[in-house]
Design a protein around this motif. Sequence first.
Motif, PDB file in Angstrom:
ATOM      1  N   GLU A 178       0.852  -1.195   0.000  1.00 43.89           N
ATOM      2  CA  GLU A 178       0.000   0.000   0.000  1.00 43.89           C
ATOM      3  C   GLU A 178       0.886   1.243   0.000  1.00 43.89           C
ATOM      4  O   GLU A 178       1.730   1.415   0.879  1.00 43.89           O
ATOM      5  N   PHE A 179       0.699   2.118  -1.004  1.00 45.97           N
ATOM      6  CA  PHE A 179       1.531   3.311  -1.117  1.00 45.97           C
ATOM      7  C   PHE A 179       0.763   4.609  -0.875  1.00 45.97           C
ATOM      8  O   PHE A 179       1.364   5.629  -0.551  1.00 45.97           O
ATOM      9  N   ILE A 180      -0.549   4.586  -1.048  1.00 47.82           N
ATOM     10  CA  ILE A 180      -1.334   5.785  -0.780  1.00 47.82           C
ATOM     11  C   ILE A 180      -1.222   6.116   0.711  1.00 47.82           C
ATOM     12  O   ILE A 180      -1.428   5.269   1.572  1.00 47.82           O
ATOM     13  N   GLY A 181      -0.880   7.362   1.003  1.00 44.25           N
ATOM     14  CA  GLY A 181      -0.710   7.787   2.388  1.00 44.25           C
ATOM     15  C   GLY A 181       0.710   7.642   2.900  1.00 44.25           C
ATOM     16  O   GLY A 181       1.017   8.076   4.018  1.00 44.25           O
ATOM     17  N   MET A 182       1.604   7.035   2.101  1.00 47.78           N
ATOM     18  CA  MET A 182       2.987   6.857   2.552  1.00 47.78           C
ATOM     19  C   MET A 182       3.683   8.210   2.669  1.00 47.78           C
ATOM     20  O   MET A 182       3.467   9.118   1.868  1.00 47.78           O
ATOM     21  N   LYS A 183       4.539   8.334   3.677  1.00 48.19           N
ATOM     22  CA  LYS A 183       5.247   9.590   3.921  1.00 48.19           C
ATOM     23  C   LYS A 183       6.283   9.849   2.832  1.00 48.19           C
ATOM     24  O   LYS A 183       6.930   8.932   2.333  1.00 48.19           O
ATOM     25  N   VAL A 184       6.451  11.131   2.504  1.00 47.02           N
ATOM     26  CA  VAL A 184       7.466  11.574   1.546  1.00 47.02           C
ATOM     27  C   VAL A 184       8.263  12.702   2.182  1.00 47.02           C
ATOM     28  O   VAL A 184       7.687  13.658   2.706  1.00 47.02           O
ATOM     29  N   ARG A 185       9.582  12.571   2.158  1.00 45.19           N
ATOM     30  CA  ARG A 185      10.469  13.626   2.654  1.00 45.19           C
ATOM     31  C   ARG A 185      11.191  14.255   1.474  1.00 45.19           C
ATOM     32  O   ARG A 185      11.706  13.550   0.611  1.00 45.19           O
ATOM     33  N   ASP A 186      11.221  15.573   1.448  1.00 37.72           N
ATOM     34  CA  ASP A 186      11.919  16.302   0.387  1.00 37.72           C
ATOM     35  C   ASP A 186      13.160  16.958   0.987  1.00 37.72           C
ATOM     36  O   ASP A 186      13.060  17.876   1.796  1.00 37.72           O
ATOM     37  N   ILE A 187      14.340  16.463   0.602  1.00 40.45           N
ATOM     38  CA  ILE A 187      15.595  17.047   1.094  1.00 40.45           C
ATOM     39  C   ILE A 187      16.401  17.640  -0.060  1.00 40.45           C
ATOM     40  O   ILE A 187      17.602  17.848   0.058  1.00 40.45           O
ATOM     41  N   SER A 188      15.714  17.923  -1.158  1.00 43.29           N
ATOM     42  CA  SER A 188      16.415  18.425  -2.343  1.00 43.29           C
ATOM     43  C   SER A 188      16.489  19.944  -2.386  1.00 43.29           C
ATOM     44  O   SER A 188      17.212  20.500  -3.212  1.00 43.29           O
ATOM     45  N   GLY A 189      15.740  20.627  -1.522  1.00 44.73           N
ATOM     46  CA  GLY A 189      15.694  22.082  -1.569  1.00 44.73           C
ATOM     47  C   GLY A 189      16.436  22.739  -0.428  1.00 44.73           C
ATOM     48  O   GLY A 189      17.187  22.108   0.313  1.00 44.73           O
ATOM     49  N   LYS A 190      16.204  24.036  -0.265  1.00 50.59           N
ATOM     50  CA  LYS A 190      16.877  24.800   0.790  1.00 50.59           C
ATOM     51  C   LYS A 190      16.446  24.336   2.170  1.00 50.59           C
ATOM     52  O   LYS A 190      17.233  24.317   3.107  1.00 50.59           O
ATOM     53  N   THR A 191      15.179  24.000   2.303  1.00 49.30           N
ATOM     54  CA  THR A 191      14.662  23.478   3.568  1.00 49.30           C
ATOM     55  C   THR A 191      13.931  22.173   3.292  1.00 49.30           C
ATOM     56  O   THR A 191      13.345  21.990   2.220  1.00 49.30           O
ATOM     57  N   SER A 192      13.973  21.274   4.244  1.00 54.58           N
ATOM     58  CA  SER A 192      13.288  19.997   4.065  1.00 54.58           C
ATOM     59  C   SER A 192      11.797  20.171   4.349  1.00 54.58           C
ATOM     60  O   SER A 192      11.380  21.089   5.058  1.00 54.58           O
ATOM     61  N   ARG A 193      11.004  19.300   3.789  1.00 50.40           N
ATOM     62  CA  ARG A 193       9.560  19.320   4.023  1.00 50.40           C
ATOM     63  C   ARG A 193       9.037  17.895   3.950  1.00 50.40           C
ATOM     64  O   ARG A 193       9.715  16.994   3.445  1.00 50.40           O
ATOM     65  N   GLU A 194       7.842  17.702   4.475  1.00 50.24           N
ATOM     66  CA  GLU A 194       7.236  16.381   4.472  1.00 50.24           C
ATOM     67  C   GLU A 194       5.881  16.421   3.786  1.00 50.24           C
ATOM     68  O   GLU A 194       5.170  17.426   3.833  1.00 50.24           O
ATOM     69  N   GLY A 195       5.553  15.315   3.144  1.00 50.19           N
ATOM     70  CA  GLY A 195       4.269  15.200   2.474  1.00 50.19           C
ATOM     71  C   GLY A 195       3.780  13.771   2.499  1.00 50.19           C
ATOM     72  O   GLY A 195       4.356  12.914   3.176  1.00 50.19           O
ATOM     73  N   GLN A 196       2.721  13.515   1.725  1.00 44.19           N
ATOM     74  CA  GLN A 196       2.157  12.171   1.643  1.00 44.19           C
ATOM     75  C   GLN A 196       1.745  11.877   0.207  1.00 44.19           C
ATOM     76  O   GLN A 196       1.370  12.780  -0.545  1.00 44.19           O
ATOM     77  N   VAL A 197       1.819  10.603  -0.155  1.00 39.95           N
ATOM     78  CA  VAL A 197       1.354  10.164  -1.472  1.00 39.95           C
ATOM     79  C   VAL A 197      -0.171  10.178  -1.467  1.00 39.95           C
ATOM     80  O   VAL A 197      -0.805   9.560  -0.608  1.00 39.95           O
ATOM     81  N   VAL A 198      -0.761  10.893  -2.441  1.00 40.11           N
ATOM     82  CA  VAL A 198      -2.225  10.950  -2.504  1.00 40.11           C
ATOM     83  C   VAL A 198      -2.785  10.308  -3.769  1.00 40.11           C
ATOM     84  O   VAL A 198      -3.978  10.006  -3.836  1.00 40.11           O
ATOM     85  N   GLU A 199      -1.922  10.094  -4.771  1.00 33.41           N
ATOM     86  CA  GLU A 199      -2.422   9.469  -6.003  1.00 33.41           C
ATOM     87  C   GLU A 199      -1.258   8.854  -6.772  1.00 33.41           C
ATOM     88  O   GLU A 199      -0.153   9.392  -6.783  1.00 33.41           O
ATOM     89  N   ILE A 200      -1.507   7.715  -7.396  1.00 34.12           N
ATOM     90  CA  ILE A 200      -0.514   7.065  -8.254  1.00 34.12           C
ATOM     91  C   ILE A 200      -0.988   7.205  -9.695  1.00 34.12           C
ATOM     92  O   ILE A 200      -2.046   6.701 -10.069  1.00 34.12           O
TER      93      ILE A 200
END
Length: 678
Positions: free
Chosen positions: A385-407
């Motif tokens: 199951e991937f919907i709702g899985m956490k996503v971390r973005d460390i590619s920018g100036k500041t990190s942020r967190e999100g979630q998978v909402v659609e494939i």
Amino acid sequence: MKKDIIIHGDVWAGLEFIKDNSVSVAITSPPYWKQRDYNFEGQIGQEESPEEYIGRLVTIFNKLRQKLKEEGVFFLNIGDKYLNQYGKSHLLMIPYRLAYHMVKDGWHLEEIIIWYKPNHMPSSVKDRFTNTYEPIFVFAKRKENIYKDFYKREKKNVVEIPLQQTPWKHTAVYPENLVQEMLNRVNLNDGDIVLDPFAGTGTTGVVVKNLRNGFLSKEVYSIMIEKGNEFVKIIKERVGVEDIIQVKEIPYTWHSAKEENLPSNIDSLLLVNDKHGEVHIAQTYEEFLSILKGMRTKEFKSFHREDALYFVGIKEWNLQSLYYVHAIYKYGYVVRNMLVVSNGSKWYPVFMLSRDTTKVAYKFYLDRVRTNPKIKEERDWTKEEFIGMKVRDISGKTSREGQVVEILEKYPDEFPKIIVVQWNGEASIEFVMHPEKDEFLMEGLRFFCARCNTELIDPYDPIEKNVCPSCGLELWINVETIPIIKEPKEILECVNDLEKSDYLVGQIVDVVYFKIEKNGSSSKFHSLDRINWGASPGARKLVEGEYFTKMRLYRIDQPIVAQYLTLLRKSKNMRIQDVISKFPKEYYHTVGHWFRKDFGGSIPIPEDIKLLRKVFNIHDGLLKILERTALKFQTVKTSVKGKNPGDYIKNRNEEELIAFLKKLYVPSNEYLLTMSKK
């Protein structure tokens, strides 16, 4: 005393409560310096400096010594700490410095036992060995003690005991088998008391209870001192203690430990065999200190490269030899590892040292010594199951967190390929790299001579001239001599396929907004509850939560990027200030760091690469490659290249050990030549 006792309160007040000369054995593991915060004022382990921490423990253990019987012994388990500084981190050698000062304070050191943890905590470090062991010091009140008989009989100072799963949120629990092993080394009699002044979750008390109730039927009892309210409740439950003695805190004073320099009556011994590094196993204490003193000299430093790596060991070690290693820091070196070389019963140390410089990173070819390459793992992604899985973005100036909402699109095996990620405030389309491509990403970029197309094993040397080994062309002197850079074809296929997709990766899209709850930890282990944090990384099913990380597609050494940007800048007849002027004001202190090849340098993030490409009018090459990002599937697993062998090295003779350590720093051309001869 015919019962186990919990003393609830500060360790000093708890020791004050215990009668002098009443304890047969003390065994404990105090809070390590700057490792964990137990959230109460004045806690041990949060002192301003290692010297203050050591001085405080020396004072506490002096009080503990008064409680021991004349023949009593004290088992002390304590871990070390890396001091993170600008550029490199330095192993502080705290356990051995503490032991040295305890001996000066009147303790007799009977033995140093190495506790190797086969299922040690996994680590992602790539510039040193993973820590896999901790020392246990056996102190005694006097030379004649209850440990002597075991030492005369066994003479074994290495134990291999796995970490133990526990149902408590305590990340520093030592296993019951370790306590059992230590108590097996002393001859306990009916009526003896075992003291743990930093009881934690009461492991010592559990083992003592088992001794009393087991087939040995020893009438042995424990006294456990613990300040934490939650831990006291756990001890009461585990050990079955009914009565808890409350003690009020008693003020006490201590002084910071005063450290010593290398002895002045030792001559210097110069090791000048290889400018890239040295390996030497000293036989005696005097020879070992002579080598350390030789490393201070101008002759030694001028002979070796600044990125050289040094391995210095000692066969006939003593506490003084382990203690004085810390002094090397004052002379421009850092301790990166204390390796333990063992035959399974005895051990000796080998120290990995490097220059304390911010100019250049030392060479450490970890891939040459990895063990047990990962066997390709098959997972049925249709059941994941991937919907709702956490996503971390460390590619920018500041990190942020999100979630998978659609494939939006999947690979043939049903693993997500293009997804929609909901961030706080917006959503975007993102590309996911398949886990099967990890090994190709690990291989990274390849560099080839600009004239003859020979592959360059070491693409850039920030210290010496870069010359093609085949045609002799001097590389990296202008844009015409920049090596040709190639991506793995397996990754290029993914990139090219992505360009044909109907979806625009990175595009902001409209989705139903919902608030994302932030978690306080970014660790893969953050949600572990009733699972030991030291569990084997292979037991992924014990870990609650896998996630995606958005990051730069390739890892690359910063000096390569800095030299590449420098040559582009010079080709446009631009000064660094000219480049800075092309960026917004907030970049004033950032752009200059992109051109530095020392530890103050940094690599532009992908969004800044877009601006640089416009500044230099470059649409391909390394800048285009550095701009690429992807989501990578994060899980606890062994690297596709194998395991870091760790800092516990077993069953290697001296010749094998030296050959093994040299692999870590010899230049690639020399290493490949050696391998071809084999």
